[in-house]
Design a protein around this motif. Sequence first.
Motif, short mmCIF file in Angstrom:
data_model
loop_
_atom_site.label_atom_id
_atom_site.label_comp_id
_atom_site.label_asym_id
_atom_site.label_seq_id
_atom_site.Cartn_x
_atom_site.Cartn_y
_atom_site.Cartn_z
N TYR A 193 0.81 -1.22 0.00
CA TYR A 193 0.00 0.00 0.00
C TYR A 193 0.84 1.28 0.00
CZ TYR A 193 -4.22 -2.73 0.73
OH TYR A 193 -5.27 -3.60 0.56
N GLY A 194 2.15 1.14 0.03
CA GLY A 194 2.99 2.32 0.06
C GLY A 194 3.03 2.99 1.41
N TRP A 195 2.80 2.21 2.48
CA TRP A 195 2.86 2.73 3.85
C TRP A 195 4.28 2.54 4.40
CZ3 TRP A 195 -1.58 -1.03 5.50
CH2 TRP A 195 -2.81 -0.60 4.97
N GLU A 196 4.64 3.40 5.33
CA GLU A 196 5.81 3.13 6.17
C GLU A 196 5.32 2.27 7.34
OE1 GLU A 196 7.71 6.71 7.46
OE2 GLU A 196 7.51 7.67 5.50
N CYS A 197 6.11 1.30 7.74
CA CYS A 197 5.70 0.39 8.82
C CYS A 197 6.70 0.45 9.96
CB CYS A 197 5.58 -1.04 8.29
SG CYS A 197 5.16 -2.27 9.56
N GLU A 198 6.19 0.71 11.15
CA GLU A 198 6.99 0.63 12.36
C GLU A 198 6.36 -0.42 13.28
OE1 GLU A 198 7.90 4.33 14.36
OE2 GLU A 198 7.26 5.45 12.59
N ILE A 199 7.19 -1.18 13.96
CA ILE A 199 6.71 -2.14 14.96
C ILE A 199 7.33 -1.73 16.29
CG2 ILE A 199 6.60 -4.57 15.66
CD1 ILE A 199 6.57 -5.30 12.70
N PRO A 200 6.65 -0.84 17.04
CA PRO A 200 7.25 -0.29 18.25
C PRO A 200 7.33 -1.28 19.40
CG PRO A 200 5.00 0.50 18.01
CD PRO A 200 5.33 -0.25 16.76
N CYS A 201 6.49 -2.31 19.36
CA CYS A 201 6.53 -3.35 20.38
C CYS A 201 5.85 -4.59 19.82
CB CYS A 201 5.87 -2.90 21.69
SG CYS A 201 4.13 -2.45 21.52
N THR A 202 5.99 -5.71 20.50
CA THR A 202 5.39 -6.95 20.03
C THR A 202 3.89 -6.79 19.85
OG1 THR A 202 7.06 -8.18 21.25
CG2 THR A 202 5.11 -9.40 20.57
N ASN A 203 3.38 -7.27 18.73
CA ASN A 203 1.95 -7.31 18.42
C ASN A 203 1.35 -5.97 18.02
OD1 ASN A 203 2.06 -10.05 19.08
ND2 ASN A 203 1.44 -9.69 21.20
N VAL A 204 2.17 -4.97 17.78
CA VAL A 204 1.69 -3.65 17.37
C VAL A 204 2.44 -3.20 16.12
CG1 VAL A 204 1.53 -1.19 17.98
CG2 VAL A 204 0.99 -2.94 19.69
N ALA A 205 1.69 -2.75 15.12
CA ALA A 205 2.29 -2.17 13.91
C ALA A 205 1.65 -0.82 13.67
CB ALA A 205 2.07 -3.08 12.70
N LEU A 206 2.48 0.16 13.39
CA LEU A 206 2.01 1.51 13.06
C LEU A 206 2.36 1.79 11.60
CD1 LEU A 206 3.14 3.50 16.24
CD2 LEU A 206 0.92 2.44 15.77
N MET A 207 1.35 2.02 10.81
CA MET A 207 1.50 2.26 9.38
C MET A 207 1.26 3.73 9.08
SD MET A 207 1.85 -0.96 8.47
CE MET A 207 1.16 -2.63 8.45
N LYS A 208 2.17 4.35 8.39
CA LYS A 208 2.00 5.76 8.00
C LYS A 208 1.78 5.84 6.50
CE LYS A 208 3.82 10.42 8.49
NZ LYS A 208 4.95 11.28 8.93
N LYS A 209 0.65 6.42 6.12
CA LYS A 209 0.33 6.58 4.70
C LYS A 209 1.19 7.69 4.11
CE LYS A 209 -3.66 7.18 1.63
NZ LYS A 209 -5.14 7.21 1.58
N SER A 210 1.60 7.51 2.88
CA SER A 210 2.39 8.53 2.20
C SER A 210 1.62 9.85 2.15
CB SER A 210 2.73 8.08 0.78
OG SER A 210 3.31 9.13 0.05
N SER A 211 2.34 10.93 2.32
CA SER A 211 1.71 12.26 2.27
C SER A 211 1.68 12.81 0.85
CB SER A 211 2.43 13.24 3.20
OG SER A 211 3.80 13.31 2.87
N GLY A 212 2.25 12.06 -0.06
CA GLY A 212 2.30 12.51 -1.45
C GLY A 212 1.03 12.24 -2.21
#
Length: 212
Positions: A193-212
């Motif tokens: 999907y063109g997201w940035e993916c961070e996994i700050p801790c087990t069982n959690v993913a934070l996806m950031k959508k492109s601002s473009g």
Amino acid sequence: MKCPVCEQAHTHLFMHIDGVDYWRCETCQATYLDPAARPSHERELAEYQLHNNDVADAGYRNFLAKVATPLLARLAPAQSGLDFGCGPGALLAGMLREAGHTMAVYDPFFSPDTSVLHTQYDFITCTEVAEHFHRPADEFRRLDAMLKPGGWLAIMTCFQTDDARFANWHYRRDPTHVVFYRAATLQYLAKQYGWECEIPCTNVALMKKSSG
């Protein structure tokens, strides 16, 4: 059979347990229950009504803080959010309102107002929900469409890790859990999907959508 998560056709029978089949996607590493064995709407609701998600329970609040704390650290003040799959108590939405954000809620069983699905948000939370998706690819497309450019999608689900323990895994034994994600699955979706993916801790993913 196409994978219901990434829609690629590279899947194989992973395990036969308790009379039902589980499949594994070789592309995104998702594991999923055979579609013919998915629970009915009525069975799902009956199971959810057995859950004790008490909004006054400090332990439940601490559990939700696993996703709320890293998400809040990334949000600007006074953002608009949607708690997608909020459950009967919508405690996470309340926690995010306490932090100064405006929240809408949606749940097909407990808050079925679909009007909230026709707008865009600065962030969306999807906590202990993705494992219930019968058609996850459709749901992730919908979530992406509801995110503003630069918005955050916060997902919390119990990551599947140890294949040897899958048969007896408590998460698999919940009859409403039909798809199981590895960290690699969510990272693959982010690329899709063109997201940035961070996994700050087990069982959690934070996806950031492109601002473009």
